[in-house]
Design a protein around this motif. Structure first.
Motif, PDB file in Angstrom:
ATOM      1  N   VAL A   7       0.872  -1.188   0.000  1.00  0.00           N
ATOM      2  CA  VAL A   7       0.000   0.000   0.000  1.00  0.00           C
ATOM      3  C   VAL A   7       0.897   1.222   0.000  1.00  0.00           C
ATOM      4  O   VAL A   7       1.852   1.297   0.783  1.00  0.00           O
ATOM      5  N   ASN A   8       0.607   2.162  -0.877  1.00  0.00           N
ATOM      6  CA  ASN A   8       1.403   3.389  -0.925  1.00  0.00           C
ATOM      7  C   ASN A   8       0.647   4.531  -0.273  1.00  0.00           C
ATOM      8  O   ASN A   8      -0.515   4.748  -0.582  1.00  0.00           O
ATOM      9  N   LEU A   9       1.310   5.205   0.608  1.00  0.00           N
ATOM     10  CA  LEU A   9       0.669   6.360   1.224  1.00  0.00           C
ATOM     11  C   LEU A   9       1.714   7.451   1.441  1.00  0.00           C
ATOM     12  O   LEU A   9       2.904   7.253   1.174  1.00  0.00           O
ATOM     13  N   THR A  10       1.245   8.598   1.869  1.00  0.00           N
ATOM     14  CA  THR A  10       2.140   9.716   2.115  1.00  0.00           C
ATOM     15  C   THR A  10       1.985  10.142   3.564  1.00  0.00           C
ATOM     16  O   THR A  10       0.869  10.378   4.027  1.00  0.00           O
ATOM     17  N   ILE A  11       3.097  10.192   4.260  1.00  0.00           N
ATOM     18  CA  ILE A  11       3.054  10.682   5.635  1.00  0.00           C
ATOM     19  C   ILE A  11       3.963  11.902   5.716  1.00  0.00           C
ATOM     20  O   ILE A  11       5.160  11.797   5.406  1.00  0.00           O
ATOM     21  N   PRO A  15       6.740   9.852   0.852  1.00  0.00           N
ATOM     22  CA  PRO A  15       6.076   8.638   0.365  1.00  0.00           C
ATOM     23  C   PRO A  15       6.491   7.442   1.212  1.00  0.00           C
ATOM     24  O   PRO A  15       7.672   7.276   1.527  1.00  0.00           O
ATOM     25  N   VAL A  16       5.513   6.640   1.586  1.00  0.00           N
ATOM     26  CA  VAL A  16       5.778   5.511   2.472  1.00  0.00           C
ATOM     27  C   VAL A  16       5.108   4.289   1.875  1.00  0.00           C
ATOM     28  O   VAL A  16       3.975   4.374   1.404  1.00  0.00           O
ATOM     29  N   GLN A  17       5.834   3.170   1.873  1.00  0.00           N
ATOM     30  CA  GLN A  17       5.183   1.947   1.435  1.00  0.00           C
ATOM     31  C   GLN A  17       4.940   1.058   2.642  1.00  0.00           C
ATOM     32  O   GLN A  17       5.807   0.866   3.488  1.00  0.00           O
ATOM     33  N   ALA A  18       3.696   0.584   2.721  1.00  0.00           N
ATOM     34  CA  ALA A  18       3.319  -0.266   3.841  1.00  0.00           C
ATOM     35  C   ALA A  18       2.597  -1.484   3.283  1.00  0.00           C
ATOM     36  O   ALA A  18       2.488  -1.641   2.070  1.00  0.00           O
ATOM     37  N   CYS A  19       2.151  -2.341   4.171  1.00  0.00           N
ATOM     38  CA  CYS A  19       1.409  -3.518   3.740  1.00  0.00           C
ATOM     39  C   CYS A  19      -0.045  -3.362   4.166  1.00  0.00           C
ATOM     40  O   CYS A  19      -0.326  -2.791   5.219  1.00  0.00           O
ATOM     41  N   ALA A  28       4.227   4.396   9.728  1.00  0.00           N
ATOM     42  CA  ALA A  28       5.077   5.536  10.044  1.00  0.00           C
ATOM     43  C   ALA A  28       6.339   5.075  10.767  1.00  0.00           C
ATOM     44  O   ALA A  28       7.446   5.495  10.445  1.00  0.00           O
ATOM     45  N   ALA A  29       6.149   4.176  11.717  1.00  0.00           N
ATOM     46  CA  ALA A  29       7.296   3.691  12.488  1.00  0.00           C
ATOM     47  C   ALA A  29       8.300   3.014  11.554  1.00  0.00           C
ATOM     48  O   ALA A  29       9.508   3.238  11.656  1.00  0.00           O
ATOM     49  N   ALA A  30       7.776   2.211  10.616  1.00  0.00           N
ATOM     50  CA  ALA A  30       8.674   1.521   9.693  1.00  0.00           C
ATOM     51  C   ALA A  30       9.433   2.515   8.827  1.00  0.00           C
ATOM     52  O   ALA A  30      10.561   2.261   8.409  1.00  0.00           O
ATOM     53  N   ALA A  31       8.808   3.653   8.535  1.00  0.00           N
ATOM     54  CA  ALA A  31       9.456   4.663   7.701  1.00  0.00           C
ATOM     55  C   ALA A  31      10.287   5.631   8.538  1.00  0.00           C
ATOM     56  O   ALA A  31      10.769   6.643   8.027  1.00  0.00           O
ATOM     57  N   GLY A  32      10.401   5.353   9.811  1.00  0.00           N
ATOM     58  CA  GLY A  32      11.230   6.205  10.656  1.00  0.00           C
ATOM     59  C   GLY A  32      10.550   7.485  11.110  1.00  0.00           C
ATOM     60  O   GLY A  32      11.200   8.403  11.575  1.00  0.00           O
ATOM     61  N   THR A  72      -4.577   2.808   3.747  1.00  0.00           N
ATOM     62  CA  THR A  72      -5.249   2.534   2.469  1.00  0.00           C
ATOM     63  C   THR A  72      -4.433   3.196   1.366  1.00  0.00           C
ATOM     64  O   THR A  72      -3.664   4.131   1.620  1.00  0.00           O
ATOM     65  N   GLU A  73      -4.624   2.709   0.188  1.00  0.00           N
ATOM     66  CA  GLU A  73      -3.864   3.193  -0.959  1.00  0.00           C
ATOM     67  C   GLU A  73      -4.128   4.689  -1.160  1.00  0.00           C
ATOM     68  O   GLU A  73      -5.266   5.141  -1.147  1.00  0.00           O
ATOM     69  N   GLY A  74      -3.069   5.440  -1.329  1.00  0.00           N
ATOM     70  CA  GLY A  74      -3.196   6.856  -1.651  1.00  0.00           C
ATOM     71  C   GLY A  74      -3.505   7.747  -0.452  1.00  0.00           C
ATOM     72  O   GLY A  74      -3.711   8.951  -0.609  1.00  0.00           O
ATOM     73  N   MET A  75      -3.521   7.169   0.721  1.00  0.00           N
ATOM     74  CA  MET A  75      -3.838   7.931   1.926  1.00  0.00           C
ATOM     75  C   MET A  75      -2.794   9.029   2.169  1.00  0.00           C
ATOM     76  O   MET A  75      -1.604   8.823   1.913  1.00  0.00           O
TER      77      MET A  75
END
Lengths: 612, 1090
Positions: A7-11, A15-19, A28-32, A72-75
């Motif tokens: 799932v791609n989102l923006t925080i 840009p952050v990729q999550a599952c 967010a935590a995974a993306a630091g 969710t995608e695009g969040m």
């Protein structure tokens, strides 16, 4: 398991990729990107109560807890807008206003990044330097000190319910809960009974997850904040579980023990492993003692060892007893000393039972965390492997079935889906009448029932005790291949000792050498002999009865390895410096051998203990 | 009855039941008794038993049917009687003791008891004898209560026996289910519900059809249809009534929803506090299952649907859907964050749909009558009807169903019948404890989801609580907040702690400990709770508080700044309601206690501390104190005004010299300073005497030849003899005040003269409001048109001059034998009417554009009564549009008015009905439609004024010109004497503060508290009654200005004073102070007069 959908989102414009299935917080935590939390704990299910982790999500009205909100995608998420920060500060202000947060008197208090108290840390981070809302100092909040090991100070509780959830989800003990509602809400045990009278087993998991100083243990409180302590990953030597621990030490003192989150025990410990180990020990033996005219006289190692060597040399037969809680290295050295130096085979474990280890594929403790069927044969995990009992409860909560074959009752009995006597399965195969019985329906074979009950399970785990009849063990061998077997071993390193050929039995000899380590020989009788050497860390009835007493390091002062019930070789890490006159076991044995005109090489001893 | 094997079995069953019911009605009298919980609470069970006994004793073959609730809670127990298949007639308030007469007359003699009847419920099939007796009886649907109602969900309530499925089937029950199972696909059901625009009646307002669709589309075999019957709002009972009165409608709606969503299981979550609802639901489920309308293969189709009941323990938060699910699952009833939504993961993790009772109950009707029919009712964005439990201070409390979009005011004043006991509307709380309070200015708001939200409240599930002017809005907000915080589950921080902090702040405010900073904190906390709480409960907990701050901030500020609760409800702030209500804050219980003991001088001294005109106010005060007197709850209020008048007159032989106030140091500073007061009315004179008491040199400038302002120039002599008036003005002079008459501002002097030339340090403008408002209609300038205030002034001038010189000089119009018309409904209009009569007018007509109840003069009911008594004729709902006549008045053309929407005072605005005009022949026309200050002396923009020409002042009475203060009618617009006195007190404090310190804080006029020990036993006066006001005989009033109201004698005054309940002593108990003991020194020693 399917591959998780990305799932791609923006925080915060990043840009952050999550599952799929992850929460915003996890992504967010995974993306630091750090989002502060209070009620959230990575080992507990998301709760969404404290409102500290609220974030803005584009196209969603209001603020939302990142710890529960699925990605969710695009969040598009923002964690740092003025509204988010203001809300977070306000929630912190409110939490501080609710009860009596006298930080300066709290054992969890500290400064900066390393404070024990997550609430206080957030307070500092958000610049809460004054009371915005009159704090409730007027109301007295109760302190529940009815438990032996730790204290609940409701005045510092922020009702994040981590403790309640840990009690449910990790310990599966379901003791903690809530009483009343709204501002009157209180953490309570069972039906609002004092904690000490409740079904609490003092596993202390609640303590480990409490973000403030509301739950603190009696022993270590006020002895040091996070800034002043050393944390060391180590292994608990309380029983054969070999639980992973975090030992918290300061100034050569063991302050506190926490369960290691990533070990198979998953943060869980039992009361003994968490609390008993830090209790003050009985009188420590710091010097070799030799009994002269009925009185112990402190003496030097040279003198004491010379005396022992002389006596052992005179003896016809020297018997040896050794604690199963010692490292494989110590056990091997002891065994080697008897075999090579004393040429005696009268060497055995003080206690400890190891059932046959060859019933089938052995289970790991991680298997016990996620089985769909647990079979318990002739053992009681509540007696020696208390953490295992909690793991079983957890599996039962997750829907696993429990089958028990036992002659003794255990605390697990009420949960059993099938309950049989050992006799019910001991006829199987071994009995020549088996065919007859089934043919004439005289009796339905217990084994048939058991097999039928295990059959639908995909991940069955079988726990079995020691000392059962060979027919029972034979019967168990015939269970389906998918079954994983876990022996209920008694003795922290009893498996390691078994591999060295040591077991628990009576020993003979006109001289006896007991290597006690820091065990207390409660209940056991000291073997009668003409000359007795006891090597122990602390004074006990056995040391009092001995002719020579030699000092020993405690479990925390030694290093080496042990082998736990699943056969895993676990490191024993030295946590504390032994007192100057206390030396490692091998050293004593090498020196004693020397005095008896033999040579033992330390390297050889180490190799005996087994491969690295 | 046998199980229905197919959909085709349903119509014949319905017809056979209908025939059986008709046959029952023809076979003898049928008596229907309303047996909802509300009816039972009002005694319906006893009434029912009495009826049973009575018909058994008389051996009448009547049948008794227990029905549900029709919604008229105020009129329970309700009994509906149908004779021989004829009309149903409805009796209200039938108590057991009324039953014998009812049965005797209606059933035996076949003569309905007319005075107990309220309406005809339904016309009968057969013409019969009774029709004569009930000929003019209104139809149920034409009652004010029901006229604007449209009953959909309540369609069966009160008409059918809820314990019999036959009654429901007879009224098209389960026909909708039969229809969808027979010929509709689930998608078609959803489409129909979506098209109808039905929005969730639980309060969320989310599209019901869309919700069903989401659940249908959610993957999974097991789905749940859940009915939220956890109605927990205080004062709300919509869902309960439906469940009790028409349970099958809910079951049918759930079955239809189950079919639409593909669910096989329905659960009704109903609170255990509704035992009757649960009983009836259980019975209904059993009956429906027996008939094959629930269970497997419903009506012979392959649709299976079962409904079970789950009792809730009464936690309000369990109305929140995720908390409700947790509760059904057996967990602590706490909400969890969404997503996932229940439509995806609900009960046991399965897709679930949760709707309110009302939403389900409406669904079968929508299926039967079509989406278009439903969409045509109500407003565009909120179709259909809204169901409200109308409670609080409203005449017709009860359960109502009105079309969406109806103005809020129509619900309260038409359906609800207005506010009882002559009180005025203050606010209405919609949306239950989490809603908002809307003020009078919102009464035109259409009632639907979006409009209410826009107005600052919410639709909610349907609680509607009306409050009158006796309600403190802070207290009300605190009440709702107490509820909401007690019902908070305690999970999330903003709700659990924020609500508690809010409650603490509000409590502090109601106890007088609030600060202005608290308002900021409230706003901050409220915003936080709204944005950051987990569920709807927390997000809306601050709703009532926010709406109170928005619409009633002044009332909150009164608590904070002045420690006053204007409505007299905050127990720690209100020593006694009479003191609290008096604008001047006169310590009434203290002087009443002293009157009771014959210590009149002491009582008078206490009175003068706050009001220097006891004689005048003893005659001409509207006596706000009496309207709030707690004795009225027992019998009648204390006659405070007359008792005071006795006290003041008794002591009138001992003239009062105002005593010095303030410390010697204060007086030293003041002694060198001079203050000019312009206007010698009650405000000006009060300010003057207070400043003089403080040591200032005070000069009053008066335009007219005599001081007194409106007291002298407007109040007719029959209400206020001039001797008494001047007696009190003399006291002011004795206080050191110099009064210069015939000194007109702008003509004889200017503000600049005073401040720059004459060395006054400050000026107080107390010029009153002496200019009449113009009607603005043709012919207003004709001879014979006299402005009301000018008319009264001319008459008063005569009486003043007569009082001084005994010779009548003034220029009074000769009204003898003439027809006089007066326009307006205020004090001036009524005074002018009665004066005109005394001047010999043949006819006096008062024309008022609203209804009599809306007259501003109603605060002086004796005046209107007196006018009626003396022969004044009132014309209401008329407005003059033209003055007729050539040169002089010959009449006035009036246009009838109708009442349209509401204005800010909760009164309906009159609107002319141009077609309906008529002429009233008159010789004089006196317009009395209000006054404004005379500012002709002022250069434009010299001092800021409002559109009504009153001065703009800050809270310290400072005008736009520094050093110039204003007070009285010149600031407030026309008000009462006592309000002007209160302003005079305050402006004196403000002037003093400014002259001494240069600061202008909000002034507080502080006087000592007097706790007077009672010497009599109050119990001895438990049965004593208020004396009738002695009045001058009607015959003796004609053609003269003799005082109409006669005073009390000493014995009567003392007896009356002893009736006082001494609320002030109870207040001492409340705040933990000791009561005064009877042996204590008198609190106020008699003042020596030098």
């Amino acid at each position: 398991m399917n591959e998780p959908t990305p799932v791609n989102l923006t925080i915060n414009d990043q840009p952050v990729q999550a599952c799929a299935g992850q929460t915003v917080y996890e992504a967010a935590a995974a993306a630091g990107i750090r989002i502060p939390v209070l009620c959230h704990h990575p080992r507990l299910k998301p709760h969404g109560a404290c409102r500290i982790c609220l974030v803005e999500i584009e196209k969603q009205r209001g603020l939302h807890p990142s710890c529960t909100y699925p990605v969710t995608e695009g969040m598009v998420v923002r964690t740092d807008t003025p509204a988010v920060v203001a809300s977070r500060k306000m929630s912190l202000h409110l939490i501080f206003s609710e009860r009596t947060h006298y930080c300066m008197f709290c054992p969890a208090s500290g400064t900066g990044e390393t404070t024990d108290c997550e609430l206080q840390r957030l307070g500092y981070e958000h610049g809460l330097d004054c009371w915005n809302y009159a704090p409730n100092f007027k109301k007295r909040w109760p302190v529940d000190a009815s438990r032996a090991y730790f204290v609940m100070d409701h005045g510092r509780c922020i009702l994040c319910r981590r403790c309640v959830r840990a009690c449910d989800e990790i310990a599966a003990n379901h003791t903690l809960g809530l009483t009343n509602r709204g501002a009157q809400t209180m953490i309570c045990a069972d039906d609002d009974t004092p904690f000490g009278d409740s079904t609490c087993v003092s596993c202390g998991t609640c303590l480990q997850v409490c973000p403030t100083g509301a739950l603190h243990d009696r022993q270590s409180a006020y002895l040091g904040h996070s800034t002043q302590v050393t944390r060391t990953a180590a292994t608990c030597l309380g029983c054969a579980m070999g639980c992973g621990i975090q030992a918290i030490t300061r100034d050569n003192h063991l302050l506190r023990v926490e369960g290691a989150w990533d070990a198979p025990n998953g943060g869980l410990l039992c009361a003994a492993g968490r609390f008993e180990v830090v209790k003050p020990k009985p009188e420590r033996i710091l010097h070799p003692l030799v009994k002269r005219n009925g009185e112990f006289v402190a003496t030097s190692w040279d003198d004491a060892l010379a005396h022992v060597a002389e006596k052992f040399g005179d003896a016809r037969m020297v018997g040896g007893l050794v604690s199963p809680r010692l490292t494989s290295e110590s056990l091997a050295a002891f065994e080697c000393f008897f075999h090579d130096v004393l040429e005696s085979s009268e060497v055995a474990l003080l206690q400890g039972d190891v059932p046959p280890l060859d019933l089938g594929t052995m289970a790991t403790l991680r298997d016990v965390a996620d089985p769909d069927c647990i079979t318990l044969i002739g053992g009681n995990p509540g007696e020696h492997q208390k953490v295992l009992r909690q793991l079983i409860h957890r599996a039962l909560d997750n829907g696993a079935r429990l089958l028990i074959v036992n002659d003794e009752s255990t605390a697990l009995d009420p949960w059993a889906d099938l309950y049989l006597d050992l006799e019910d399965i001991s006829f199987h195969a071994a009995s020549p009448f088996e065919k007859l019985r089934t043919t004439y329906h005289l009796r339905v074979s217990g084994m048939q029932q058991l097999r039928k009950a295990i059959a639908p399970a995909e991940r069955p785990v079988l726990l079995y005790g020691s000392g059962l009849s060979s027919t029972v063990y034979a019967a168990l061998r015939s269970l389906p291949d998918k079954t994983r077997y876990l022996p209920l071993v008694n003795g922290a390193n009893a498996v390691g000792a078994a591999r060295l050929g040591l077991d628990a039995r009576q020993v003979r000899g006109d001289a006896v050498y007991v290597l006690l380590g820091d065990d207390s020989p409660n209940g056991h009788g000291l073997p009668q002999s003409e000359f007795t050497v006891v090597q122990a860390a602390c004074r006990s009835s056995w040391t009092d009865a001995a002719d020579v007493v030699l000092p020993s390091p405690t479990w925390a002062e030694q290093s080496g390895h042990v082998i736990n019930l699943e056969g895993r070789r676990l490191p024993v890490v030295q946590l504390l410096q032994a007192p100057p006159s206390v030396q490692p076991h091998w050293q004593t044995l090498v020196q004693l051998a020397e005095r008896m005109g033999q040579t033992l090489s330390p390297e050889a001893l180490t190799q005996l203990a087994g491969p690295e | 009855m046998n199980r229905l094997q197919s959909i085709q079995d349903l119509p014949p069953l319905r017809e056979s039941i209908q025939q059986a019911l008709a046959a029952r009605a023809r076979s003898g009298p049928v008596i229907y008794v309303g047996m909802g919980t509300c009816g039972i609470a009002a005694g319906a069970r006893e009434t029912l038993q009495a009826i049973e006994r009575e018909i058994a004793n008389r051996q009448i073959p009547a049948q008794i049917v227990s029905v549900g609730c029709i919604g008229m809670c105020a009129k329970e127990p309700l009994v509906d009687i149908q004779l021989n298949g004829g009309s149903h007639v409805l009796y209200s308030n039938i108590q057991p003791e009324m039953v014998p007469r009812l049965i005797e007359e209606h059933l035996v003699n076949q003569q309905p008891v007319r005075e107990w009847l309220i309406c005809r419920m339904a016309d009968g099939d057969v013409p019969d004898d009774e029709v004569q007796a009930i000929q003019n009886l209104p139809q149920f649907r034409d009652l004010p209560f029901t006229g604007k109602q449209v009953r959909i969900a309540l369609g069966n309530c009160g008409l059918i026996d809820p314990t019999r499925i036959e009654d429901y089937i007879a009224r098209d029950g389960y026909r909708a289910l039969g229809r969808v199972l027979g010929s509709w696909s689930p998608e078609e059901v959803i489409k129909e519900i979506k098209e109808s625009g039905l929005r969730g009646r639980g309060g969320g307002g989310f599209s019901t059809g869309t919700k069903w669709e989401l659940c249908r589309k959610s993957p999974g075999d097991t789905k749940y249809v859940i009915c939220n019957a956890d109605e927990g709002d205080p004062g709300a009972f919509m869902d309960r009534s439906i469940l009790e009165s028409d349970p099958h409608a809910v079951l049918e709606g759930m079955a239809i929803a189950g079919y639409a969503m593909g669910a096989r299981e329905g659960i009704i979550y109903c609170r255990e506090e509704y035992p009757l609802a649960i009983d009836r639901l259980e019975a209904a489920i059993e009956q429906a299952s027996e008939l094959g309308l629930l269970g497997d293969n419903i009506l012979g189709t392959n649709f299976n649907f079962e409904i079970s009941l789950k009792g809730g323990a009464g936690a309000f938060v369990c109305g929140e859907e995720t908390a409700l699910i947790a509760s059904i699952e057996g967990r602590r009833g706490e909400p969890r964050p969404r997503p996932p939504f229940p439509a995806v993961s609900g009960l046991w993790g399965k897709p679930s749909n949760i709707n309110n009772v009302k939403s389900y109950a409406m669904s079968p009707r929508i299926v039967l009558r079509g989406a278009a029919w439903f969409k045509n009712i109500g407003s565009a964005k909120s179709p259909g009807t809204a169901i409200f439990a109308l409670t609080g201070k409203v005449n017709n409390t009860g359960l109502i169903e009105v079309p969406m979009g109806i103005p809020l005011g129509d619900i309260i004043f038409d359906v609800g019948g207005g506010i009882p006991e002559g009180r005025t509307f203050k606010a209405v709380q919609t949306g239950g404890p989490l809603g908002g309070c809307l003020p009078a200015s919102s009464l035109n708001t259409p009632v639907d989801f979006d409009s209410l939200q826009e107005a600052g409240a919410v639709m909610g599930s349907g609680g509607m609580i009306v409050v009158d002017d006796d309600t403190c809005m802070v207290e009300l907000a605190k009440y709702f907040l107490t509820f909401a915080t007690a019902e908070s589950c305690g999970k999330c921080v903003p709700c659990r702690i924020g609500g508690q902090r809010l409650l603490e702040i509000l409590t502090r405010i109601t106890e007088g400990g609030g600060t202005r900073q608290d308002l900021e904190t409230i706003r901050e906390l409220s915003a936080h709770m709204t944005s950051s709480s987990l569920c709807g409960l927390g997000q809306r907990t601050a709703g009532p508080v926010m709406s109170v701050l928005r619409f009633f901030e002044d009332e909150v500020l009164a608590h904070i700044d002045d420690q006053i609760c204007p409505s007299g409800q905050c127990k720690k702030l209100v020593r006694a309601k009479c003191i609290n209500t008096c604008p001047a804050g006169v310590d009434t219980p203290a002087y009443l206690a002293l009157i009771a003991q014959g210590r009149y001088a002491e009582g008078l001294a206490i009175h003068r501390e706050r009001n220097p005109f006891p004689i005048i106010c003893g005659r001409a005060c509207p006596a706000f104190c009496e309207t709030k007197c707690r004795r009225a709850e027992l019998d009648d209020p204390i006659a405070i005004r007359l008792t005071k008048r006795f006290m003041a007159e008794h002591e009138s032989q001992a003239p009062w010299t105002p005593e010095p106030l303030g410390s010697p140091e204060q007086r030293r500073i003041a002694s060198g300073k001079k203050v000019a007061v312009i206007g010698a009315g009650p405000a000006g004179l009060t300010a003057a005497v207070r400043l003089a008491q403080l040591g200032y040199g005070v000069t009053v400038f008066e335009k007219y030849p005599m001081p007194g302002g409106m007291m002298s120039w407007a109040i007719p002599e029959y209400r206020m003899p001039r001797q008494a008036l001047f007696l009190e003005i003399d006291s002011i002079k004795r206080g050191g005040v110099e009064i210069r008459c015939n000194q007109a501002l702008g003509k004889d002097f200017t503000l600049n003269d005073l401040l720059d030339t004459h060395g006054f340090n400050s000026v107080v403008l107390a010029i009153g409001a002496h200019t009449s408002r113009q009607m603005g209609i043709p012919g207003e300038d004709k001879a014979g048109v006299i402005n009301g205030i000018d008319f009264l002034r001319e008459v008063a001038r005569e009486s003043c001059e007569r009082a001084f010189s005994n010779k009548p000089t003034a220029d009074i119009p000769d009204m003898r034998g003439k027809r006089v018309g007066i326009v307006g409904g205020g004090d001036v209009a009524i005074d002018a009417a009665r004066v005109a009569l005394r001047l010999g007018a043949k006819e006096v007509h008062v024309m008022y554009r609203r209804t009599g109840d809306d007259m501003p003069a109603t605060h002086l009911p004796e005046e209107i009564e007196g006018a009626l008594h003396e022969g004044v004729r009132f014309h209401t709902l008329v407005n003059p549009v033209e003055v007729l006549g050539n040169g002089s008045v010959t009449g006035v053309r009036l246009v009838r008015q109708r009442l349209a929407d509401f204005d800010d005072t909760a009164r309906r605005k009159p609107v002319a009905m141009e077609a309906e005009s008529f002429t009233l022949p008159l010789d004089f026309l006196i317009p009395a439609i209000g006054q404004m200050p005379d500012i002709s002396w002022m250069k434009p923009d010299q001092i800021s004024v409002t559109r009504s020409r009153t001065f703009v002042v800050n809270e310290a009475f400072v005008t736009s010109r520094p050093g110039v203060f204003a007070a009285g009618d010149a600031v407030t617009g026309p008000a009462t004497i006592v309000q002007a006195i209160a302003q005079g007190n305050l402006v004196s404090v403000a002037v003093d503060e400014w002259l001494r310190t240069g600061q202008t804080p909000k002034p507080r006029f502080i006087t000592p508290r007097h706790d007077i020990a009672p010497l009599h036993n109050l119990d001895d006066f438990a049965t004593a009654r208020r004396p009738a006001i002695p009045k001058l005989d009607l015959a003796l009033r004609e053609g003269n200005f003799n005082e109409v109201e006669l005073g009390l004698g000493e014995a009567a005054a003392q007896a009356e004073a002893r009736r006082c309940l001494r609320c002030d002593l109870e207040w001492l108990d409340r705040i933990g102070m000791p009561r005064p003991t009877a042996t204590a020194e008198p609190a106020a020693a008699p003042k020596e007069t030098p």
